[in-house]
Design a protein around this motif. Structure first.
Motif, mmCIF file in Angstrom:
data_model
loop_
_atom_site.group_PDB
_atom_site.id
_atom_site.type_symbol
_atom_site.label_atom_id
_atom_site.label_comp_id
_atom_site.label_asym_id
_atom_site.label_seq_id
_atom_site.Cartn_x
_atom_site.Cartn_y
_atom_site.Cartn_z
ATOM 1 N N GLU A 1 0.825 -1.206 0.000
ATOM 2 C CA GLU A 1 0.000 0.000 0.000
ATOM 3 C C GLU A 1 0.862 1.259 0.000
ATOM 4 O O GLU A 1 0.517 2.273 -0.623
ATOM 5 C CB GLU A 1 -0.958 0.002 1.193
ATOM 6 C CG GLU A 1 -0.297 0.007 2.550
ATOM 7 C CD GLU A 1 -1.320 0.079 3.688
ATOM 8 O OE1 GLU A 1 -2.429 0.628 3.457
ATOM 9 O OE2 GLU A 1 -1.007 -0.406 4.789
ATOM 10 N N LEU A 2 2.011 1.198 0.672
ATOM 11 C CA LEU A 2 2.902 2.358 0.677
ATOM 12 C C LEU A 2 3.554 2.532 -0.688
ATOM 13 O O LEU A 2 3.718 3.666 -1.171
ATOM 14 C CB LEU A 2 3.968 2.199 1.768
ATOM 15 C CG LEU A 2 4.937 3.383 1.948
ATOM 16 C CD1 LEU A 2 4.179 4.687 2.179
ATOM 17 C CD2 LEU A 2 5.894 3.121 3.117
ATOM 18 N N MET B 1 3.181 5.871 -2.930
ATOM 19 C CA MET B 1 4.359 6.635 -3.345
ATOM 20 C C MET B 1 4.657 6.484 -4.831
ATOM 21 O O MET B 1 5.579 7.148 -5.338
ATOM 22 C CB MET B 1 5.582 6.194 -2.534
ATOM 23 C CG MET B 1 5.500 6.476 -1.055
ATOM 24 S SD MET B 1 7.025 6.020 -0.174
ATOM 25 C CE MET B 1 8.191 7.228 -0.860
ATOM 26 N N ASN B 2 3.911 5.598 -5.501
ATOM 27 C CA ASN B 2 4.174 5.323 -6.913
ATOM 28 C C ASN B 2 5.626 4.882 -7.098
ATOM 29 O O ASN B 2 6.358 5.382 -7.951
ATOM 30 C CB ASN B 2 3.879 6.550 -7.783
ATOM 31 C CG ASN B 2 3.824 6.214 -9.261
ATOM 32 O OD1 ASN B 2 3.507 5.079 -9.639
ATOM 33 N ND2 ASN B 2 4.156 7.176 -10.110
ATOM 34 N N VAL C 1 10.640 -0.075 -1.894
ATOM 35 C CA VAL C 1 9.987 0.285 -0.640
ATOM 36 C C VAL C 1 10.297 -0.757 0.427
ATOM 37 O O VAL C 1 10.589 -0.402 1.582
ATOM 38 C CB VAL C 1 8.463 0.423 -0.839
ATOM 39 C CG1 VAL C 1 7.756 0.540 0.516
ATOM 40 C CG2 VAL C 1 8.148 1.630 -1.697
ATOM 41 N N TYR C 2 10.269 -2.015 0.054
ATOM 42 C CA TYR C 2 10.561 -3.088 1.016
ATOM 43 C C TYR C 2 11.983 -2.962 1.557
ATOM 44 O O TYR C 2 12.204 -3.100 2.768
ATOM 45 C CB TYR C 2 10.368 -4.459 0.368
ATOM 46 C CG TYR C 2 10.798 -5.595 1.259
ATOM 47 C CD1 TYR C 2 10.019 -5.960 2.367
ATOM 48 C CD2 TYR C 2 11.986 -6.272 1.027
ATOM 49 C CE1 TYR C 2 10.419 -6.982 3.215
ATOM 50 C CE2 TYR C 2 12.395 -7.305 1.866
ATOM 51 C CZ TYR C 2 11.611 -7.648 2.957
ATOM 52 O OH TYR C 2 12.016 -8.664 3.797
ATOM 53 N N ARG C 3 12.953 -2.686 0.682
ATOM 54 C CA ARG C 3 14.353 -2.557 1.130
ATOM 55 C C ARG C 3 14.516 -1.375 2.083
ATOM 56 O O ARG C 3 15.224 -1.470 3.085
ATOM 57 C CB ARG C 3 15.280 -2.405 -0.082
ATOM 58 C CG ARG C 3 15.494 -3.686 -0.857
ATOM 59 C CD ARG C 3 16.746 -3.601 -1.731
ATOM 60 N NE ARG C 3 16.646 -2.533 -2.727
ATOM 61 C CZ ARG C 3 16.160 -2.699 -3.946
ATOM 62 N NH1 ARG C 3 15.694 -3.888 -4.322
ATOM 63 N NH2 ARG C 3 16.129 -1.692 -4.802
ATOM 64 N N LYS D 1 2.304 -4.647 9.214
ATOM 65 C CA LYS D 1 2.533 -3.277 8.780
ATOM 66 C C LYS D 1 3.675 -2.657 9.590
ATOM 67 O O LYS D 1 3.965 -3.085 10.703
ATOM 68 C CB LYS D 1 1.256 -2.444 8.932
ATOM 69 C CG LYS D 1 0.150 -2.836 7.967
ATOM 70 C CD LYS D 1 -1.015 -1.866 8.068
ATOM 71 C CE LYS D 1 -2.084 -2.199 7.025
ATOM 72 N NZ LYS D 1 -3.183 -1.201 7.024
ATOM 73 N N TYR D 2 4.290 -1.633 9.002
ATOM 74 C CA TYR D 2 5.411 -0.967 9.654
ATOM 75 C C TYR D 2 4.931 0.285 10.385
ATOM 76 O O TYR D 2 4.090 1.034 9.883
ATOM 77 C CB TYR D 2 6.479 -0.589 8.632
ATOM 78 C CG TYR D 2 7.224 -1.787 8.080
ATOM 79 C CD1 TYR D 2 8.419 -2.204 8.654
ATOM 80 C CD2 TYR D 2 6.720 -2.504 6.996
ATOM 81 C CE1 TYR D 2 9.110 -3.308 8.150
ATOM 82 C CE2 TYR D 2 7.398 -3.606 6.485
ATOM 83 C CZ TYR D 2 8.584 -4.000 7.069
ATOM 84 O OH TYR D 2 9.262 -5.082 6.570
ATOM 85 N N GLU D 3 5.509 0.496 11.573
ATOM 86 C CA GLU D 3 5.182 1.653 12.401
ATOM 87 C C GLU D 3 6.487 2.305 12.849
ATOM 88 O O GLU D 3 7.546 1.679 12.817
ATOM 89 C CB GLU D 3 4.369 1.219 13.626
ATOM 90 C CG GLU D 3 3.094 0.458 13.284
ATOM 91 C CD GLU D 3 2.471 -0.202 14.509
ATOM 92 O OE1 GLU D 3 3.057 -0.055 15.619
ATOM 93 O OE2 GLU D 3 1.423 -0.847 14.363
#
Length: 254
Positions: A27-28, A32-33, A39-41, A60-62
């Motif tokens: 989703e992020l 962010m396109n 994004v994962y890295r 999810k990341y916080e």
């Protein structure tokens, strides 16, 4: 890390807001396109260093504890200035002169805070004013505790007179810096501003590195040699309380 990667990483952090406190990778990436793998890295790297945590249930990341730690440092720093100012006001009321907190910034001194004298005639500068470290008591006190190589670098930049009393002879300046360091304080008259005296003591961070000075300053006609010891006693007494705050909150710079 390339500048592009760094830019992407910092941009990614902006998406963690009060409204959106947690993000999944996909989703992020969509928001962010940006490539899912990139994004994962980035998220994984931030997680590795404690800046992000992954919720074991939602995946999810916080935001992680590192941001809380840095936030505490910033909060304590601004709280520290709030604690210092009343002390400066107290010194000003007791002595009748203006009190200045000067911080070290590179090879200059920067006025960080002022408690102005209530007297009609007083010495005044603006917060944020930058001054050379070789001119005047508040600056020389800081310079005196810098490593020799930094002192030499300042001298090599050039010693330009602010007044006809500014010390522009390198050997004389080095000798005076050594004397200031030995005494633990400095008194000057007219070195940065005409007919203005300044009495200054140093302030150190919790690592015992010089970061600032606390100065009392006013018109030359209001002070004589008999006044200096008593004024110094007041300044040193109150400075010790400020130094305790620096040590307690492990302040590294102002």
């Amino acid at each position: 890390m390339s500048l592009k990667t760094l830019d992407n990483s910092l941009e990614l952090l902006k998406y963690f807001t009060e409204k959106n406190t947690a993000w999944g990778v996909r989703e992020l990436a969509k928001e962010m396109n940006m490539s899912h793998s990139i994004v994962y890295r980035i998220l994984s790297t931030f997680e590795k260093h404690g800046f992000l945590i992954q919720n074991p249930d939602t995946k999810k990341y916080e935001l992680g504890l590192k941001f809380w730690e840095y936030g505490q440092l910033v909060q304590e720093k601004f709280r520290l200035l709030d604690l210092i100012h009343p002390i400066m006001e107290r010194i000003s009321e007791e002595t009748g002169e203006s009190i200045f907190l000067t911080r070290l910034d590179g090879m200059e001194g920067v006025c960080a805070d002022i408690a102005e004298s209530s007297q009609m005639i007083k010495y005044a500068v603006s917060v944020g004013t930058r001054t050379p470290l070789y001119a005047g008591a508040s600056n020389k006190t800081i310079m005196a505790y810098l490593p020799k190589e930094k002192q030499e670098a300042i001298i090599q930049e050039g010693l330009n007179p602010m007044t006809d009393k500014t010390i522009v002879d390198a050997d004389k300046l080095v000798s005076e810096l050594a004397e200031i360091r030995e005494k633990g304080w400095c008194f000057s008259v007219g070195e940065y501003s005409e007919s203005v005296f300044a009495l200054t003591v140093p302030l150190f961070n919790w690592k015992k590195e010089i970061i600032a000075s606390l100065a009392m300053a006013g018109p030359e006609y209001r002070v004589n040699d008999m006044d200096v010891p008593e004024m110094l006693k007041i300044l040193q007494r109150e400075c010790s309380e400020i130094q305790n705050y620096f040590d307690r909150y492990r302040i590294t710079h102002i």
